[in-house]
Design an enzyme around this catalytic site. Sequence first.
Site, PDB file in Angstrom:
ATOM      1  N   SER A   1       1.046  -1.472   0.015  1.00 49.53           N
ATOM      2  CA  SER A   1       0.179   0.161   0.081  1.00 49.53           C
ATOM      3  C   SER A   1       0.956   0.777   0.173  1.00 49.53           C
ATOM      4  O   SER A   1       1.804   1.168   0.619  1.00 49.53           O
ATOM      5  CB  SER A   1      -0.629  -0.190   1.904  1.00 49.53           C
TER       6      SER A   1
ATOM      7  N   LYS B   1      -5.032  -6.460   3.070  1.00 49.49           N
ATOM      8  CA  LYS B   1      -4.739  -5.399   2.593  1.00 49.49           C
ATOM      9  C   LYS B   1      -6.120  -5.800   1.689  1.00 49.49           C
ATOM     10  O   LYS B   1      -6.356  -3.747   2.545  1.00 49.49           O
ATOM     11  CB  LYS B   1      -3.719  -5.607   1.222  1.00 49.49           C
TER      12      LYS B   1
ATOM     13  N   HIS C   1      -7.641  -3.542   4.594  1.00 46.00           N
ATOM     14  CA  HIS C   1      -7.340  -2.515   5.105  1.00 46.00           C
ATOM     15  C   HIS C   1      -7.990  -0.537   3.775  1.00 46.00           C
ATOM     16  O   HIS C   1      -8.088   0.119   3.847  1.00 46.00           O
ATOM     17  CB  HIS C   1      -5.699  -1.922   4.542  1.00 46.00           C
ATOM     18  N   ASN C   2      -8.441  -1.163   2.504  1.00 46.85           N
ATOM     19  CA  ASN C   2      -8.635  -0.525   1.430  1.00 46.85           C
ATOM     20  C   ASN C   2     -10.258  -0.342   1.288  1.00 46.85           C
ATOM     21  O   ASN C   2     -10.608   0.506   1.272  1.00 46.85           O
ATOM     22  CB  ASN C   2      -9.103  -1.780   0.143  1.00 46.85           C
TER      23      ASN C   2
ATOM     24  N   GLU D   1     -10.014   2.290   4.054  1.00 53.37           N
ATOM     25  CA  GLU D   1      -9.705   3.362   2.968  1.00 53.37           C
ATOM     26  C   GLU D   1     -10.875   3.946   2.908  1.00 53.37           C
ATOM     27  O   GLU D   1     -11.262   5.462   2.719  1.00 53.37           O
ATOM     28  CB  GLU D   1      -8.407   2.971   2.361  1.00 53.37           C
TER      29      GLU D   1
END
Length: 494
Positions: A129, A184, A187-188, A191
């Site tokens: 990232s 991940k 995480h997105n 986000e």
Amino acid sequence: MKKADIGVIGMEVMGRSLALNMESKGYTVAVYNRTGEKTKAFAEGPAKGKNIIPTYEIKDFVEALESPKKIMLMVKEGAPVDAFIETLLPFLKHGDLIIDGGNSFFKDTIRRNKYLSEKGILFIGTGVSGGEEGALKGPAIMPGGQKEAYKLIEKIFKDISAKAYDGEPCVDYMGPDGAGHFVKTIHNGIEYGDMQLIGEVVWFLKNTGMRADKIADIMARWNDKNDILCSYLIEITADSMKQKHQGSDEFLVDRVADITRMKGTGTWTVQSALELLVPIPTIAAAVFSREMSQDKNLRLEMSKKISLTFNGFANNPEEIIDVAHDALYIAKISSYAQGIALLTAASSAYNFNLNIGKIAKIWRAGCIIRAQFLDEITRAYEANPDLPNLLAAPKFAAFVSSNIGKLARFIDMAHKCGVPTLAMSSAFDYILQITSAVMPSAQVSALQRDYFGAHGYFKINSDSPELMVNNEGKIREFHTEWLLPTRPEREITR
Ligand code: 6PG
């Protein structure tokens, strides 16, 4: 000629930037791209004079690598990853390592890990990232796969990763097979949540009559290093909102269409939450809001069909800014609590054995959601790795209890001027639900299900909201015979 320490396949921006990053840390890097022109342009451009070996055949690429060979795929997720794995396989030996650094679906990563390990090839699926700049100067890296595979790449990953303010590299072993790509993905999702929450706050401020440059100033203040909201996304909001539209006096933000596209990781986050029965309403609201944003024509048409009027509210800029600030912070805590709950559930469902404190730690720098706030999350999980929910961490619990009224006030003010707050409202309601010992609507629907389908219901005690249990501690279940005139209730034994 010296053999390369590592190879990178895929010469789009992320692959090129990672190769340059590795080279800058003293590694020799072999590179390859499906179409040779991109490799050539890279070799003759930014890679010129550097320890980067351009190759134009897969065989030459693999031969250029030191054994055990370490190959990082930086190609589009999905079929291209499988295609490159097949192309590489005839050239690889037992113990060689393939790393997939794209935003791959974690179940594909689990499948590929199994497939390759049956052939003696190690496989890492890793989140990377930080976008182009992160890849070049130091991303946050979230690798998952065999432990021995991680050992092979650990030093390179530590060298190229971002470093947090205490010097700690923003990379760590996440867990087996799909763990890295799952982390991940979440995480997105987080986000998306952050971006939507900030978007709603900015749109609200705009609707109270503030100009873009004034909002940019507020965001810049919120990005002060001592402010609880200080984060990369607030920083780039401040910076981008000052930008003028080329050749005019307008702000670019006032001319950019209200359409946010997406590549799929947010949707995967929500799908996974549905599969694992974990409510993540704020992240879902962020995905749904992007979907609604894309229906521009429908919204244009509907705005002509129904005209809503709002009376606004007594506008006190000082109060607005203060309320918006704390409301955003509480909503952010709520959204992260949801994302972390999903990580925790997936950790047991897929045996990822995730360490939440460690994850928050590697998100502190390099990645898109980097923020001071993540330090607080790490501390909370270090103090109590078994927190039932992030909101239960004493510091967050105290802030939320004292300031929840500000989130309510924000939503109220926003609605009074016609600003939709799907994410802010769901962040608020998530807190309300999770702290409700009794959820009345659920009780009603429990009865409805029993009424129409004899599905049974549980009961609470008459003097406390605790569930009624039998002598063995088992939850007691009941059914009412709704169709009989006397409607007798009986206990169900299953
Ligand atoms: C990152 C970003 C990166 C990318 C997203 C954008 O961590 O560096 O998350 O992975 O910007 O894929 O996703 P959308 O196109 O879905 O917004």
